[in-house]
Design an enzyme around this catalytic site. Structure first.
Site, PDB file in Angstrom:
ATOM      1  N   ASP A 139      18.806 -29.721   3.990  1.00  0.00           N
ATOM      2  CA  ASP A 139      18.578 -29.264   2.630  1.00  0.00           C
ATOM      3  C   ASP A 139      19.441 -30.151   1.727  1.00  0.00           C
ATOM      4  OD1 ASP A 139      17.981 -27.400   0.414  1.00  0.00           O
ATOM      5  OD2 ASP A 139      20.073 -26.823   0.660  1.00  0.00           O
ATOM      6  N   ASP A 152      20.391 -29.390  -2.305  1.00  0.00           N
ATOM      7  CA  ASP A 152      21.235 -28.648  -3.249  1.00  0.00           C
ATOM      8  C   ASP A 152      22.027 -27.569  -2.516  1.00  0.00           C
ATOM      9  OD1 ASP A 152      20.336 -29.951  -5.683  1.00  0.00           O
ATOM     10  OD2 ASP A 152      18.442 -28.904  -5.390  1.00  0.00           O
ATOM     11  N   ASP A 177      22.129 -24.250   3.284  1.00  0.00           N
ATOM     12  CA  ASP A 177      23.119 -23.298   2.785  1.00  0.00           C
ATOM     13  C   ASP A 177      22.537 -21.944   2.420  1.00  0.00           C
ATOM     14  OD1 ASP A 177      21.835 -24.617   0.457  1.00  0.00           O
ATOM     15  OD2 ASP A 177      23.177 -23.339  -0.697  1.00  0.00           O
TER      16      ASP A 177
END
Length: 227
Positions: A11, A13, A174
């Site tokens: 991922d 961001d 995240d």
């Protein structure tokens, strides 16, 4: 006989870059531009990782879709203008240790790196170019071409493009959306604790790490259990 290739998907961001300032500023501009109350910072960060249409539907569920679409357009305009003014690297700096870990993994024989992100193709290209990361990734999956996370389409397409099996693929992210996407694609998910969802929300992760320095041992453990 050589070992099969491994695919590590990241991922962006909240995982590779800390873009919360840029995201909150652009979301604030989008809502304020339509005369709407701006969502709380925590609410904005909770939807990072989703495609923008899904994000706006969560942040403004009572608005008609046409107005949600206006929010999407306003966000894109504000985010791109901000990136041109401040520079993508400055607005979304790499987390400590990210570059070193990417270089280490990229140099490892049989290891392929990829991206699975809710960002647009335009946004991802600008960010990778700003940080000099274009050469790192052999596959990049973005919101333009897939259903929003946690649908497994991004991971399934990345595996199809690289020819890597699910048991040799991991997804690092995240948010719960990343971990649920990994589970839906039948691949291992590694959560990172420094992003925008708390550890408790990463319950679908195989493991959760607190720094990039912990990633090699985590990957080795996963490969060992699938060998």
């Amino acid at each position: 006989m050589s070992a099969p290739p491994c695919l590590i998907l990241f991922d962006v961001d909240g995982t590779l870059v800390d873009s919360q300032g840029a995201i909150v500023a652009a979301m604030t501009a989008a809502f304020a531009g339509l005369g709407l109350d701006v969502p709380a910072r925590a609410a904005i960060l909770s939807i990072v990782g989703l495609s923008l249409d899904h994000a706006m539907a969560r942040l403004a569920p009572d608005l008609p879709r046409t107005r949600q679409a206006e929010l999407v357009a306003g966000y894109k305009h504000a985010y791109n203008a901000q990136g041109q003014a401040d520079g993508a690297a400055r607005g979304s700096p790499l987390y400590p240790g990210a570059l070193q870990m990417l270089e280490q993994l990229n140099a490892a024989p049989g290891t392929l790196l990829g991206v699975a992100t809710g960002k647009s193709q335009r946004g991802l290209r600008a960010l990778l170019a700003a940080h000099g990361l274009e050469r790192m990734f052999v596959t990049t999956q973005v919101a333009d071409h897939h259903p929003s996370k946690p649908h497994p389409s991004m991971i399934l397409t990345a595996m199809a493009e690289t020819g890597v099996a699910p048991e040799q693929t991991v997804m690092i992210g995240d948010t719960s959306y990343d971990m649920d996407m990994a589970r839906a694609a039948n691949v291992a998910g590694i959560g990172v604790s420094w992003g925008y969802h708390g550890r408790a929300q990463l319950s679908a992760a195989r493991q959760v790490i607190d720094g990039f320095d912990a990633l090699p041992a985590c990957l080795n453990e996963i490969w060992k259990t699938t060998a």
